[in-house]
Design an enzyme around this catalytic site. Sequence first.
Site, mmCIF file in Angstrom:
data_model
loop_
_atom_site.group_PDB
_atom_site.id
_atom_site.type_symbol
_atom_site.label_atom_id
_atom_site.label_comp_id
_atom_site.label_asym_id
_atom_site.label_seq_id
_atom_site.Cartn_x
_atom_site.Cartn_y
_atom_site.Cartn_z
ATOM 1 N N LEU A 137 55.157 -8.702 -28.639
ATOM 2 C CA LEU A 137 55.690 -10.068 -28.732
ATOM 3 C C LEU A 137 55.853 -10.490 -30.198
ATOM 4 O O LEU A 137 55.927 -11.670 -30.513
ATOM 5 C CB LEU A 137 54.790 -11.048 -27.983
ATOM 6 C CG LEU A 137 54.696 -10.785 -26.470
ATOM 7 C CD1 LEU A 137 53.747 -11.774 -25.809
ATOM 8 C CD2 LEU A 137 56.070 -10.872 -25.814
ATOM 9 N N SER A 139 53.906 -10.295 -33.037
ATOM 10 C CA SER A 139 52.917 -11.008 -33.841
ATOM 11 C C SER A 139 53.142 -10.694 -35.322
ATOM 12 O O SER A 139 52.952 -11.563 -36.175
ATOM 13 C CB SER A 139 51.495 -10.625 -33.417
ATOM 14 O OG SER A 139 51.320 -9.241 -33.512
ATOM 15 N N ASP A 184 63.271 -9.123 -34.686
ATOM 16 C CA ASP A 184 62.066 -9.934 -34.475
ATOM 17 C C ASP A 184 61.980 -11.051 -35.511
ATOM 18 O O ASP A 184 61.670 -12.202 -35.193
ATOM 19 C CB ASP A 184 60.813 -9.063 -34.566
ATOM 20 C CG ASP A 184 60.880 -7.867 -33.640
ATOM 21 O OD1 ASP A 184 61.701 -7.890 -32.714
ATOM 22 O OD2 ASP A 184 60.115 -6.913 -33.852
HETATM 23 C C1 GLA Z 1 60.342 -3.605 -32.343
HETATM 24 C C2 GLA Z 1 61.062 -3.685 -33.688
HETATM 25 C C3 GLA Z 1 62.426 -4.361 -33.507
HETATM 26 C C4 GLA Z 1 63.235 -3.701 -32.409
HETATM 27 C C5 GLA Z 1 62.399 -3.550 -31.142
HETATM 28 C C6 GLA Z 1 63.087 -2.742 -30.078
HETATM 29 O O1 GLA Z 1 60.032 -4.872 -31.882
HETATM 30 O O2 GLA Z 1 60.291 -4.408 -34.606
HETATM 31 O O3 GLA Z 1 63.107 -4.369 -34.743
HETATM 32 O O4 GLA Z 1 63.746 -2.487 -32.856
HETATM 33 O O5 GLA Z 1 61.149 -2.935 -31.395
HETATM 34 O O6 GLA Z 1 64.213 -3.410 -29.610
#
Ligand code: GLA
Length: 394
Positions: A137, A139, A184
């Site tokens: 999620l 963090s 993210d």
């Molecule tokens: C992690 C990475 C993201 C993305 C996802 C998969 O969360 O930090 O940048 O690549 O995996 O979608």
Amino acid sequence: MDRRERLIARARQGYRLAYGVEPTRFYAAPGRVNLIGEHVDYNDGYVLPCAIDRETIVALGPRSAEVKIPRMEAVALDMGDMGTARDSFDLVGKILPGENNWQNHVRGVVQALGRYGHRVRPARIAIAGDVPIGAGLSSSAAFGVAVALAVSEYSGLNLEPTTLAKVAQIAENDFVGCACGIMDQMASAASTADHALLLDCRNLQHMPIPIHPDLAITVIDTGLRRSLTESAFNQRRAECEAAAAHFGVKALRDLSPEALKAGYATLDQTLYFRARHVVGEIARVEPLAVALAQGDTATLAAVMHEAHQSLATDFDVSLPQIDRLVALVRDALGEAGGVRLTGAGFGGCLVAVTSRDALPAIDDAVKRYNTNADLPARADTFRPAGGAAPIELD
Ligand code: GLA
């Protein structure tokens, strides 16, 4: 006290205990759940994450005026024994990596701001959060974006969400050693409350997509945490880059389904499957965004099912227990919504986007799973939150 007030109180108290004075400012950045577009950001494609109402809070205050050497001091209240993990480093000269991940998120952010030509003002910070750690999620992104916002704002910079996201990503890539994409951090920095964020990871153009008011977003934490996630993640990224190189395209975003098919005979099998996931997943983002805005649960069910199958077989980031839980929830939902593995995978969480009426069906499915699981799974329905911002206290 609500959830956020409790978190602010914890950050405030930690700051007081660490530095003996009151903090003067507070900042927040949320975690995120990705609805569709998995392992697509580092292939320059489209993604559709949504920030959640779980976040990192940074309490900040000045360093005392007598201290001559400009330094940054930090305490991480969720790390180390009794939340006493501390760090301090000079702001002059080259900033070197610290001993562990959380220190490197802070040091990396300050270093990345320097790369943008920004000088950081000496400060003291205390960091507390309630985004579950290691669950997928984000963090880490919430932590990095919150620190980037806090130290940049305090230094008199008024950075765009896109810059905050890039700064936090550089910190993670260069100081923490994870080759993560930008999704993210962008979700944490640029989301709008009650909306998902449609993001083009090539040029970072983004737009909020309204989430139909009849829909609920539920995250089911499997409790499963696979070790070596970072190295497995970096390996997937390398495989995607190798597939793109084979086809002579800049990124898999530029590969058409036809060109992919035509390359079947000449491309290594594993690389072919990885590329097939990415090409198919990019095509699923737009239909899901439309279904989300329209509250079309049958389409959500169909598209998310396809996405999960692709992650499990072609991209190979699921686990047998996760597939079992997905199947139980899917059977319980029928056409009332969709469910799939979310985030990097290798354990972590499922996301379900469903009609609100279907929430009891999800709980039932999770109960059924738990009667026969080593680790109990747990479902939480989150509110789609807004992006990183200073907290105004009255
Ligand atoms: C992690 C990475 C993201 C993305 C996802 C998969 O969360 O930090 O940048 O690549 O995996 O979608």
